[in-house]
Enzyme design. Sequence first.
Site, PDB file in Angstrom:
ATOM      1  N   LYS A  55      -8.833   0.261   2.425  1.00 32.26           N
ATOM      2  CA  LYS A  55      -9.128  -0.928   1.602  1.00 32.26           C
ATOM      3  C   LYS A  55      -8.568  -2.220   2.214  1.00 32.26           C
ATOM      4  O   LYS A  55      -9.055  -3.302   1.931  1.00 32.26           O
ATOM      5  CB  LYS A  55      -8.582  -0.744   0.181  1.00 32.26           C
ATOM      6  CG  LYS A  55      -9.378   0.252  -0.645  1.00 32.26           C
ATOM      7  CD  LYS A  55      -8.882   0.314  -2.075  1.00 32.26           C
ATOM      8  CE  LYS A  55      -9.618   1.392  -2.840  1.00 32.26           C
ATOM      9  NZ  LYS A  55      -9.202   1.497  -4.240  1.00 32.26           N
ATOM     10  N   ASN A  94       8.983   1.712  -8.215  1.00 33.87           N
ATOM     11  CA  ASN A  94       8.467   2.445  -7.061  1.00 33.87           C
ATOM     12  C   ASN A  94       9.565   3.281  -6.418  1.00 33.87           C
ATOM     13  O   ASN A  94      10.722   2.879  -6.382  1.00 33.87           O
ATOM     14  CB  ASN A  94       7.880   1.477  -6.023  1.00 33.87           C
ATOM     15  CG  ASN A  94       6.926   2.185  -5.090  1.00 33.87           C
ATOM     16  OD1 ASN A  94       6.134   3.019  -5.516  1.00 33.87           O
ATOM     17  ND2 ASN A  94       7.011   1.890  -3.799  1.00 33.87           N
ATOM     18  N   LEU A 121     -16.324  11.124  -7.223  1.00 31.80           N
ATOM     19  CA  LEU A 121     -17.286  11.228  -8.336  1.00 31.80           C
ATOM     20  C   LEU A 121     -18.281  10.069  -8.313  1.00 31.80           C
ATOM     21  O   LEU A 121     -19.219  10.032  -9.106  1.00 31.80           O
ATOM     22  CB  LEU A 121     -16.542  11.218  -9.673  1.00 31.80           C
ATOM     23  CG  LEU A 121     -15.619  12.401  -9.950  1.00 31.80           C
ATOM     24  CD1 LEU A 121     -14.937  12.231 -11.296  1.00 31.80           C
ATOM     25  CD2 LEU A 121     -16.389  13.716  -9.933  1.00 31.80           C
TER      26      LEU A 121
HETATM   27  P1  NAP Z   1      -1.261   4.948  -2.526  1.00 30.03           P
HETATM   28  O1  NAP Z   1      -1.562   3.609  -1.958  1.00 30.03           O
HETATM   29  O2  NAP Z   1      -1.113   6.104  -1.629  1.00 30.03           O
HETATM   30  O3  NAP Z   1       0.092   4.795  -3.433  1.00 30.03           O
HETATM   31  C1  NAP Z   1       0.709   5.886  -4.022  1.00 30.03           C
HETATM   32  C2  NAP Z   1       1.918   5.433  -4.852  1.00 30.03           C
HETATM   33  O4  NAP Z   1       2.480   6.596  -5.467  1.00 30.03           O
HETATM   34  C3  NAP Z   1       3.045   4.785  -4.054  1.00 30.03           C
HETATM   35  O5  NAP Z   1       3.668   3.826  -4.864  1.00 30.03           O
HETATM   36  C4  NAP Z   1       4.001   5.962  -3.774  1.00 30.03           C
HETATM   37  O6  NAP Z   1       5.361   5.564  -3.652  1.00 30.03           O
HETATM   38  C5  NAP Z   1       3.867   6.729  -5.068  1.00 30.03           C
HETATM   39  N1  NAP Z   1       4.165   8.145  -4.938  1.00 30.03           N
HETATM   40  C6  NAP Z   1       3.430   9.096  -4.311  1.00 30.03           C
HETATM   41  N2  NAP Z   1       4.002  10.310  -4.468  1.00 30.03           N
HETATM   42  C7  NAP Z   1       5.125  10.118  -5.207  1.00 30.03           C
HETATM   43  C8  NAP Z   1       6.126  10.977  -5.711  1.00 30.03           C
HETATM   44  N3  NAP Z   1       6.109  12.296  -5.481  1.00 30.03           N
HETATM   45  N4  NAP Z   1       7.136  10.442  -6.439  1.00 30.03           N
HETATM   46  C9  NAP Z   1       7.191   9.120  -6.682  1.00 30.03           C
HETATM   47  N5  NAP Z   1       6.255   8.239  -6.240  1.00 30.03           N
HETATM   48  C10 NAP Z   1       5.238   8.746  -5.505  1.00 30.03           C
HETATM   49  O7  NAP Z   1      -2.407   5.361  -3.567  1.00 30.03           O
HETATM   50  P2  NAP Z   1      -3.322   4.396  -4.474  1.00 30.03           P
HETATM   51  O8  NAP Z   1      -4.513   3.965  -3.715  1.00 30.03           O
HETATM   52  O9  NAP Z   1      -2.469   3.347  -5.097  1.00 30.03           O
HETATM   53  O10 NAP Z   1      -3.843   5.437  -5.584  1.00 30.03           O
HETATM   54  C11 NAP Z   1      -2.952   5.949  -6.529  1.00 30.03           C
HETATM   55  C12 NAP Z   1      -3.690   6.888  -7.493  1.00 30.03           C
HETATM   56  O11 NAP Z   1      -4.612   6.135  -8.283  1.00 30.03           O
HETATM   57  C13 NAP Z   1      -4.507   7.991  -6.801  1.00 30.03           C
HETATM   58  O12 NAP Z   1      -4.378   9.179  -7.536  1.00 30.03           O
HETATM   59  C14 NAP Z   1      -5.938   7.460  -6.878  1.00 30.03           C
HETATM   60  O13 NAP Z   1      -6.904   8.484  -6.895  1.00 30.03           O
HETATM   61  C15 NAP Z   1      -5.895   6.722  -8.222  1.00 30.03           C
HETATM   62  N6  NAP Z   1      -6.903   5.653  -8.302  1.00 30.03           N
HETATM   63  C16 NAP Z   1      -7.782   5.729  -9.332  1.00 30.03           C
HETATM   64  C17 NAP Z   1      -8.732   4.732  -9.470  1.00 30.03           C
HETATM   65  C18 NAP Z   1      -9.681   4.822 -10.641  1.00 30.03           C
HETATM   66  O14 NAP Z   1     -10.732   4.160 -10.579  1.00 30.03           O
HETATM   67  N7  NAP Z   1      -9.349   5.527 -11.687  1.00 30.03           N
HETATM   68  C19 NAP Z   1      -8.809   3.669  -8.557  1.00 30.03           C
HETATM   69  C20 NAP Z   1      -7.889   3.648  -7.509  1.00 30.03           C
HETATM   70  C21 NAP Z   1      -6.936   4.646  -7.399  1.00 30.03           C
HETATM   71  P3  NAP Z   1       6.007   5.170  -2.222  1.00 30.03           P
HETATM   72  O15 NAP Z   1       5.654   3.732  -2.000  1.00 30.03           O
HETATM   73  O16 NAP Z   1       7.438   5.402  -2.425  1.00 30.03           O
HETATM   74  O17 NAP Z   1       5.387   6.097  -1.196  1.00 30.03           O
END
Ligand code: NAP
Length: 263
Positions: free
Chosen positions: A67, A149, A16
């Site tokens: 990142k 986590n 977006l």
């Molecule tokens: P990431 O690095 O891929 O981390 C994902 C996290 O979610 C990890 O801790 C992972 O655990 C956990 N996870 C994934 N699937 C899971 C499940 N089914 N059950 C339990 N834990 C699960 O992603 P990220 O960059 O941190 O982003 C996370 C979210 O935040 C995304 O949806 C992204 O779009 C959003 N976000 C939003 C903004 C904003 O400006 N609003 C900014 C950044 C990110 P494990 O370590 O066990 O794999």
Amino acid sequence: MIKKAYVIGSKTSESLSPIIFNYWFEKNNIEGQYSYREITPTNFNEEIEKIFSEKDLCGFNVTIPFKEKIINKLNTIDKHSQEIGAVNCVTKTKNGWLGSNTDWMGFAQPLLKKIKKAKNPIVLGYGGAAKAVLYALKKKGFKNITVFNRTFKKIEHLNDEYVNAAELAKLNKYIDKTDLIINTIPTNILDGLLTKKINKKTIAYDLVYKPKETPFLKYFSSNKIYGIDMLIYQAAPCFKLWFDANPVIDKGLYEILEEKIIK
Ligand code: NAP
């Protein structure tokens, strides 16, 4: 000369950010263009070289999964990026490419408008975004934070005087003792049984922003902070750095974005 900027990473065609930047270009009468570049781990090096050689580029945003990887391509990074270990904003400067992290303040600003202190804050997940969240919480003086986590070994090292690392499976033991719960897990992990225990005053902040009312936020009747707020507030300092103009965060911007994330 059209001033250019990008968001680079995976699934950037769904981002977006172009909507946000185009809104600000118009408001500030800037002849600008913000577009997306889909980059994969295989073509990362090659694509970054191409981007660096573009003449009218002012900067670019970096998203999942680059990142961290972008850091060693840059000439310098700011102290927040160093401490978080991730860069989401890259700026062309006289001295080369500067990496900054604006995710932490993008997260903190909407939070601090609602609450300055919280009892036993909870952070769900520990991926890239959660690192900026934890940095912001600590920097803004939040204490007794518990991070959960799925993969516990990724968070074991976090235990210190402000942070407690816990297994996701033990969330039920903590959930009734918090008044701030922050979700960074893309898929909702709450259920009716768990949420029955949550205090009605607890503030819920979901980083996931699509749909606006995420399955996680649906468990909370009021006191919510939406992921779209963070998205806007992390973009604002990038716009200022690249185009030296103040971005407005107003009703008009929310209306255009909410139209895109309603479902
Ligand atoms: P990431 O690095 O891929 O981390 C994902 C996290 O979610 C990890 O801790 C992972 O655990 C956990 N996870 C994934 N699937 C899971 C499940 N089914 N059950 C339990 N834990 C699960 O992603 P990220 O960059 O941190 O982003 C996370 C979210 O935040 C995304 O949806 C992204 O779009 C959003 N976000 C939003 C903004 C904003 O400006 N609003 C900014 C950044 C990110 P494990 O370590 O066990 O794999």
